[in-house]
Design an enzyme around this catalytic site. Sequence first.
Site, short mmCIF file in Angstrom:
data_model
loop_
_atom_site.label_atom_id
_atom_site.label_comp_id
_atom_site.label_asym_id
_atom_site.label_seq_id
_atom_site.Cartn_x
_atom_site.Cartn_y
_atom_site.Cartn_z
N ARG A 178 -9.05 -0.33 4.19
CA ARG A 178 -7.84 0.36 4.17
C ARG A 178 -6.61 -0.02 4.06
O ARG A 178 -5.67 0.52 2.58
CB ARG A 178 -7.64 2.04 5.07
CG ARG A 178 -8.91 2.00 5.53
CD ARG A 178 -8.53 2.85 5.93
NE ARG A 178 -7.13 4.10 5.64
CZ ARG A 178 -6.88 5.45 5.31
NH1 ARG A 178 -6.91 6.33 7.29
NH2 ARG A 178 -5.91 6.00 5.06
N LYS A 233 1.14 -1.23 -0.40
CA LYS A 233 0.17 0.37 0.03
C LYS A 233 0.67 1.25 -0.28
O LYS A 233 0.73 2.13 -0.87
CB LYS A 233 -1.17 0.15 1.04
CG LYS A 233 -1.46 0.79 1.16
CD LYS A 233 -2.53 1.14 2.77
CE LYS A 233 -2.17 1.77 4.41
NZ LYS A 233 -1.28 3.07 4.16
N ASN A 234 1.90 1.38 1.02
CA ASN A 234 2.66 3.01 1.07
C ASN A 234 3.54 3.21 0.09
O ASN A 234 4.16 3.93 0.38
CB ASN A 234 3.45 2.24 2.65
CG ASN A 234 2.35 3.18 3.34
OD1 ASN A 234 1.39 3.55 3.23
ND2 ASN A 234 2.99 2.33 5.20
N ASP A 239 4.00 0.94 12.26
CA ASP A 239 2.94 0.06 12.13
C ASP A 239 2.82 -1.06 12.01
O ASP A 239 2.15 -1.84 11.63
CB ASP A 239 2.66 -0.07 10.82
CG ASP A 239 2.97 1.82 9.79
OD1 ASP A 239 2.22 1.98 10.08
OD2 ASP A 239 3.65 1.39 8.84
N CYS A 297 -5.88 13.70 12.91
CA CYS A 297 -5.52 12.12 13.00
C CYS A 297 -5.49 10.81 13.82
O CYS A 297 -5.55 11.58 14.80
CB CYS A 297 -4.27 11.51 11.93
SG CYS A 297 -3.90 10.31 11.88
N ARG A 348 0.36 15.00 13.24
CA ARG A 348 0.82 14.19 11.94
C ARG A 348 1.28 15.71 10.93
O ARG A 348 0.11 15.65 9.98
CB ARG A 348 -0.12 13.41 10.85
CG ARG A 348 0.60 12.52 12.05
CD ARG A 348 -0.56 10.76 11.24
NE ARG A 348 0.04 10.07 10.26
CZ ARG A 348 -0.16 9.20 9.74
NH1 ARG A 348 -1.06 8.72 9.44
NH2 ARG A 348 0.18 9.17 8.54
N1 EPU Z 1 6.43 15.29 11.12
C1 EPU Z 1 6.54 15.87 11.25
N2 EPU Z 1 5.75 17.20 10.07
C2 EPU Z 1 6.14 16.68 8.55
C3 EPU Z 1 5.91 15.16 8.86
C4 EPU Z 1 5.88 14.23 9.85
O1 EPU Z 1 6.66 16.43 12.69
O2 EPU Z 1 6.24 17.57 8.33
C5 EPU Z 1 5.91 13.98 11.71
C6 EPU Z 1 4.70 12.71 11.98
O3 EPU Z 1 3.98 13.54 12.92
C7 EPU Z 1 5.68 11.60 13.26
C8 EPU Z 1 6.96 11.32 11.70
O4 EPU Z 1 6.99 12.87 11.92
O5 EPU Z 1 5.82 12.01 14.22
C9 EPU Z 1 7.02 10.52 11.30
O6 EPU Z 1 5.78 10.97 9.81
P1 EPU Z 1 5.77 10.28 9.14
O7 EPU Z 1 5.68 11.45 8.23
O8 EPU Z 1 7.21 9.64 8.50
O9 EPU Z 1 4.13 9.56 8.40
P2 EPU Z 1 3.43 9.64 7.16
O10 EPU Z 1 4.09 9.83 6.07
O11 EPU Z 1 2.93 10.85 7.09
C10 EPU Z 1 4.49 6.80 6.60
C11 EPU Z 1 3.18 5.87 6.06
C12 EPU Z 1 2.20 5.87 8.21
C13 EPU Z 1 3.22 5.52 8.27
C14 EPU Z 1 4.77 6.18 8.77
C15 EPU Z 1 5.88 6.04 9.97
C16 EPU Z 1 3.05 5.72 4.24
C17 EPU Z 1 1.42 6.40 2.95
N3 EPU Z 1 1.55 6.61 5.16
O12 EPU Z 1 3.05 8.41 6.96
O13 EPU Z 1 1.73 4.02 7.96
O14 EPU Z 1 3.29 4.60 9.85
O15 EPU Z 1 5.15 6.90 7.48
O16 EPU Z 1 6.51 4.91 9.71
O17 EPU Z 1 3.53 6.04 3.92
C18 EPU Z 1 -0.18 2.46 8.10
O18 EPU Z 1 0.28 2.68 7.01
O19 EPU Z 1 -1.10 2.42 8.44
C19 EPU Z 1 0.72 4.59 7.90
C20 EPU Z 1 -0.10 5.19 9.33
#
Ligand code: EPU
Length: 421
Positions: free
Chosen positions: A398, A22-23, A306, A116, A121
């Site tokens: 999802r 998915k991701n 995850d 969320c 996030r």
């Molecule tokens: N963060 C910030 N600022 C930003 C972006 C992120 O502070 O601009 C923080 C977030 O709040 C969090 C940390 O950085 O505390 C890491 O978040 P990240 O941005 O890496 O998460 P994401 O990209 O929103 C993806 C996956 C998630 C997975 C996380 C961590 C996708 C579509 N989603 O989310 O997947 O948990 O990385 O590995 O790739 C899931 O599949 O169940 C899922 C939630």
Amino acid sequence: MDAIRIRGGKRLSGKIHVSGAKNAALPILCATLLSEGESLLRNVPALRDIDTTAALLRFLGRKVDCAPPLVRISGGAQSRPEAPYELVKQMRASVMVLGPLLARHGRAKVSLPGGCQIGARPVDQHLKGLEAMGATIRLERGYIVAECKRLRGSEVVFDLPTVTGTENLMMAAALAKGRTTLVNCAREPEVEELGRVLNKMGARVSGAGTDVIHIEGADELEPFDHAIISDRIEAGTYMVAAAAAGGDVLLEGAPLEDLEAVSARLRQAGVEVGREGDCVRIRRDPDRPLRAIDVTTAPHPGFPTDMQAQFMVLMCLAQGTSRIVETIFENRFMHVPELVRMGAHIDVDGHTAHVHGGHALSGAIVMATDLRASASLVIAGLVASEETDVLRVYHLDRGYEHMERKLAQLGADTTRIQSDM
Ligand code: EPU
């Protein structure tokens, strides 16, 4: 609404196939916005998040023939660079259209995703990076409005590794003028996979999968044909399910090399994990006790957030107390009260859960409000006595392709039912 009913106590055995990731599929679908012409994505999982992304791409003017495992995307001359709240609120990953739309059209209006269940996030790192590349960004009535003439290659240093932030910036940089260097990048395999696709499209990306990525932008990018990698989190979830229920399971196509942290903890707990041809084999005698193991989530290659909820269920069955620390998201213990209702002994202190194992779980009606928490409740149902109904499985749908069918294929007693709760 759909629910999953599980009658616990069955050992798992047999073979199932791991679906596409998915991701990895979500950013690659967004990358199709970078070019005109027809792109083909293969091995795409049939999931609600994929349908949501297909709807968003259609809204943006693309023609999408979404028939997983094949998705065909074409058109693109008349894209409208605007992602509305109604679609973005359903799935935060929609924010990944921002980089491609801005790079290609010089303008993008994308709804802020909003709150969320698992944490705040924010997307500040995405925006900071685009600004460093020359975009002007303002927030207007809940929307990010970004503009630029042409993005220019720059150096962007992330304050923390962010998966979708790294991916958004890689896509933007692929059409920027000159060379971009991204520092302190997320190293997840899905980031590496996006790098492979951008290279197929004609950008020159190096270092994806490490913490420094270089991208040489192109004036135009080509459509592509690509088969998505297997889903390491889906595979990890079934590894934990097999370990919890006991038995002997083969996971075809499971990417063991991307699951080092999970398989190491499973082995420490007393589970056999090995490779057999193109399968990963999980074996555990349910009569042999599991050891309690401490786990702290971390960005890849650390233990994935995850997989935290699923691993916690396993630790409910272990001898002794295990300490599980969640470092990525601030509110990712929503499965705990539901597991406690099933008889688990867990205390939460801030970001740490103390799991006191060895207490039998009993079936109950439970509900989770996010994807991985729902998966953990299904696993708990497999080992609980009597019957468990996991409600509102649209969260599960999802990210897991027909989980109840795959588990039934392994001998579990799992069925999808209708529930009015
Ligand atoms: N963060 C910030 N600022 C930003 C972006 C992120 O502070 O601009 C923080 C977030 O709040 C969090 C940390 O950085 O505390 C890491 O978040 P990240 O941005 O890496 O998460 P994401 O990209 O929103 C993806 C996956 C998630 C997975 C996380 C961590 C996708 C579509 N989603 O989310 O997947 O948990 O990385 O590995 O790739 C899931 O599949 O169940 C899922 C939630």
